[in-house]
Design a protein around this motif. Structure first.
Motif, PDB file in Angstrom:
ATOM      1  N   ARG A  25       0.845  -1.201   0.000  1.00 38.57           N
ATOM      2  CA  ARG A  25       0.000   0.000   0.000  1.00 38.57           C
ATOM      3  C   ARG A  25       0.880   1.250   0.000  1.00 38.57           C
ATOM      4  N   SER A  26       1.915   1.249   0.823  1.00 38.69           N
ATOM      5  CA  SER A  26       2.816   2.395   0.920  1.00 38.69           C
ATOM      6  C   SER A  26       3.574   2.623  -0.395  1.00 38.69           C
ATOM      7  N   ARG A  32       0.997   3.876  -3.059  1.00 39.50           N
ATOM      8  CA  ARG A  32       0.667   5.298  -2.856  1.00 39.50           C
ATOM      9  C   ARG A  32       1.863   6.174  -3.229  1.00 39.50           C
ATOM     10  N   SER A  39       2.490   9.479  -5.940  1.00 37.09           N
ATOM     11  CA  SER A  39       2.826  10.763  -5.323  1.00 37.09           C
ATOM     12  C   SER A  39       3.768  11.604  -6.184  1.00 37.09           C
ATOM     13  N   LEU A  78      -6.590   3.321  -8.990  1.00 34.28           N
ATOM     14  CA  LEU A  78      -6.503   3.425  -7.532  1.00 34.28           C
ATOM     15  C   LEU A  78      -7.774   4.015  -6.939  1.00 34.28           C
ATOM     16  N   PHE A 103      -8.447   3.313  -3.082  1.00 38.49           N
ATOM     17  CA  PHE A 103      -7.315   3.918  -2.386  1.00 38.49           C
ATOM     18  C   PHE A 103      -7.572   5.394  -2.084  1.00 38.49           C
ATOM     19  N   ALA A 104      -8.445   6.027  -2.856  1.00 40.62           N
ATOM     20  CA  ALA A 104      -8.774   7.446  -2.649  1.00 40.62           C
ATOM     21  C   ALA A 104     -10.125   7.711  -3.297  1.00 40.62           C
ATOM     22  N   LEU A 137      -4.471  11.571  -4.382  1.00 35.80           N
ATOM     23  CA  LEU A 137      -3.299  10.710  -4.488  1.00 35.80           C
ATOM     24  C   LEU A 137      -2.019  11.487  -4.732  1.00 35.80           C
TER      25      LEU A 137
END
Length: 115
Positions: free
Chosen positions: A37-38, A41, A45, A102, A107-108, A114
């Motif tokens: 997940r990290s 993401r 970014s 995502l 995720f968002a 994001l």
């Protein structure tokens, strides 16, 4: 160093591979391990990971648990790793598809969050 693994939960590193959920295409955000997940993401970014091995770790997880070779997270991670390895521009359209994916996966709520 003997380490026992259940038949349907194997791994080649610290991230388990749930064989019963391979290439299901149905990814729930809660099922994504925190490390993946990290990294995922991070790929969305302004300052994505710069270690191709880390990026490929996420690519592998998405390939196995997502839609295989057609999974947008897998495709973007491999595209970003290619960019890192060759220092050539990455595919902006593929990045947009990744962000949309995502959002679709949960995720968002929107792409802007994001970034």
């Amino acid at each position: 160093m003997s380490q026992q693994q259940r038949v349907n939960d194997v791994s080649i590193d610290a991230i388990p591979v749930d064989i019963t959920n391979t290439q299901s295409g149905e990814v729930e955000p809660a099922e994504v391990p925190e490390e993946i997940r990290s990294i995922t993401r991070g790929l969305a970014s302004e300052q994505p990971p710069t270690n191709p091995l880390v990026v490929l770790k996420a690519a592998r997880w998405w390939y196995i648990h997502g839609k295989g070779g057609t999974d947008p997270a897998f495709q973007w991670a491999t595209e970003w790793a290619r960019h890192l390895a060759t220092d050539t521009p990455s595919d902006v359209e593929q990045f947009d598809e990744f962000l949309e994916y995502l959002v679709a996966v949960g995720f968002a709520d929107e792409k802007a969050v994001l970034r």
